[in-house]
Design a protein around this motif. Sequence first.
Motif, mmCIF file in Angstrom:
data_model
loop_
_atom_site.group_PDB
_atom_site.id
_atom_site.type_symbol
_atom_site.label_atom_id
_atom_site.label_comp_id
_atom_site.label_asym_id
_atom_site.label_seq_id
_atom_site.Cartn_x
_atom_site.Cartn_y
_atom_site.Cartn_z
ATOM 1 N N ASN A 150 -13.407 65.959 53.036
ATOM 2 C CA ASN A 150 -12.672 66.505 51.890
ATOM 3 C C ASN A 150 -11.438 67.281 52.342
ATOM 4 O O ASN A 150 -11.441 67.884 53.417
ATOM 5 N N THR A 151 -10.420 67.248 51.488
ATOM 6 C CA THR A 151 -9.251 68.104 51.697
ATOM 7 C C THR A 151 -8.748 68.572 50.347
ATOM 8 O O THR A 151 -8.958 67.908 49.325
ATOM 9 N N SER A 152 -8.114 69.735 50.335
ATOM 10 C CA SER A 152 -7.520 70.238 49.097
ATOM 11 C C SER A 152 -6.291 71.069 49.419
ATOM 12 O O SER A 152 -6.241 71.756 50.441
ATOM 13 N N SER A 222 -6.902 64.230 41.671
ATOM 14 C CA SER A 222 -7.957 63.846 42.606
ATOM 15 C C SER A 222 -7.583 62.526 43.266
ATOM 16 O O SER A 222 -7.159 61.585 42.591
ATOM 17 N N MET A 229 -12.767 59.366 52.294
ATOM 18 C CA MET A 229 -12.748 60.794 52.002
ATOM 19 C C MET A 229 -12.107 61.073 50.640
ATOM 20 O O MET A 229 -11.536 60.174 50.014
ATOM 21 N N SER A 230 -12.219 62.322 50.190
ATOM 22 C CA SER A 230 -11.662 62.738 48.906
ATOM 23 C C SER A 230 -10.633 63.844 49.111
ATOM 24 O O SER A 230 -10.736 64.639 50.051
ATOM 25 N N GLY A 231 -9.637 63.905 48.209
ATOM 26 C CA GLY A 231 -8.620 64.934 48.282
ATOM 27 C C GLY A 231 -8.303 65.482 46.911
ATOM 28 O O GLY A 231 -8.499 64.803 45.889
ATOM 29 N N GLU A 256 -11.923 69.792 55.411
ATOM 30 C CA GLU A 256 -13.340 70.010 55.711
ATOM 31 C C GLU A 256 -13.968 68.772 56.333
ATOM 32 O O GLU A 256 -13.826 67.659 55.810
ATOM 33 N N CYS A 261 -14.231 73.376 59.516
ATOM 34 C CA CYS A 261 -13.156 73.426 58.527
ATOM 35 C C CYS A 261 -11.883 73.989 59.146
ATOM 36 O O CYS A 261 -11.929 74.906 59.975
#
Length: 343
Positions: A150-152, A222, A229-231, A256, A261
């Motif tokens: 994951n990334t944000s 999103s 993976m998701s962002g 992450e 992280c």
Amino acid sequence: MTPLKVACIGTGYFAQFHYQAWQKLSKTLPIELVAVIDKDIAKAEKTAAEFRIPFAFSSLKELDFIQVDLIDIITPPQSHQTLIKQALELDANIICQKPFCENYKQAKNMVDLAKQKNQTLVIHENFRFMPWHRKLKELLSQNLIGDVLNTSFKFRPGDGQGKEAYLERQPYFQKMPKFLVHETAIHIIDVFRYLFGEISEVSAQLRQCNPVINGEDSALISFAFKKGMSGLFDGNRCLDHAASNHRRTMGEMWIEGTKGCLRLDGEARIWHREFQQIEEKQIDYAWQDIGFGGDCVYLTIEHICQHFINGTKLENNGFEYLKNIKIEDAVYKSSKDKRVITV
């Protein structure tokens, strides 16, 4: 070696960082900044005097008698199509600021035309050249946090409140019908692609918080990546983040993975926390807090010049940048249709 002859068009707020970069680069690379162009000749002459540029013109067509190798277009997107065509008529290679043109059709036509003319069209996408993003790329290549899941990015420049929002620096922001995504989130789309690879799906909710502007200034987007993976892009220009300069990183980022992280804060510090641990450790790296975004304009132009002088590979050619615009279009469509869009 014959110097690379460069002309710049545009003298708006952000152009200053370009002229500073060209001036600095000319001291270490075979580069000559020979002309500045602006439809307001007084502004062109003032910039020419400030940066000791030989010629000032009000039109690209006046460059006829100077053989330039590269034209740097530092103007709003509605001018790009016309200026790119004029630059190609002069048999010059081109750097074009983003947002690149007004829409995908225009951008694709300009990429195709440059190819037909056998000229290189480069997009000045500078966020990926911010030193912290380069360092994060290096750390990810070392598998420091294992498999990234994951990334944000929480985008919070805090410059969008009230009737005077954007007027001091870039007043045309208020009139843009498509604003946050077209003008700003496109940066993070490119950074995400640079760090994590291609995007396969998007889902977006866009809204307007400040009623004095025409476009959106808040977005939740999103992203699904092809690697699994998701962002998340969580952006709002009316909100801020903890930083001594809110335009340095423009926000905060988390990456992450299965082993820990990485976190980027508003002071451009990078923090590492190992999986199932509490304490974060700061990762030291070299960068200069000058110009815009850690001197990323200079670093972007240096990368481009190394291509033209030494033949190194370009990261940001026009054809490659079209992928960002396709993703941008998918974001707007997702928000309008209220559904996930495949890119």
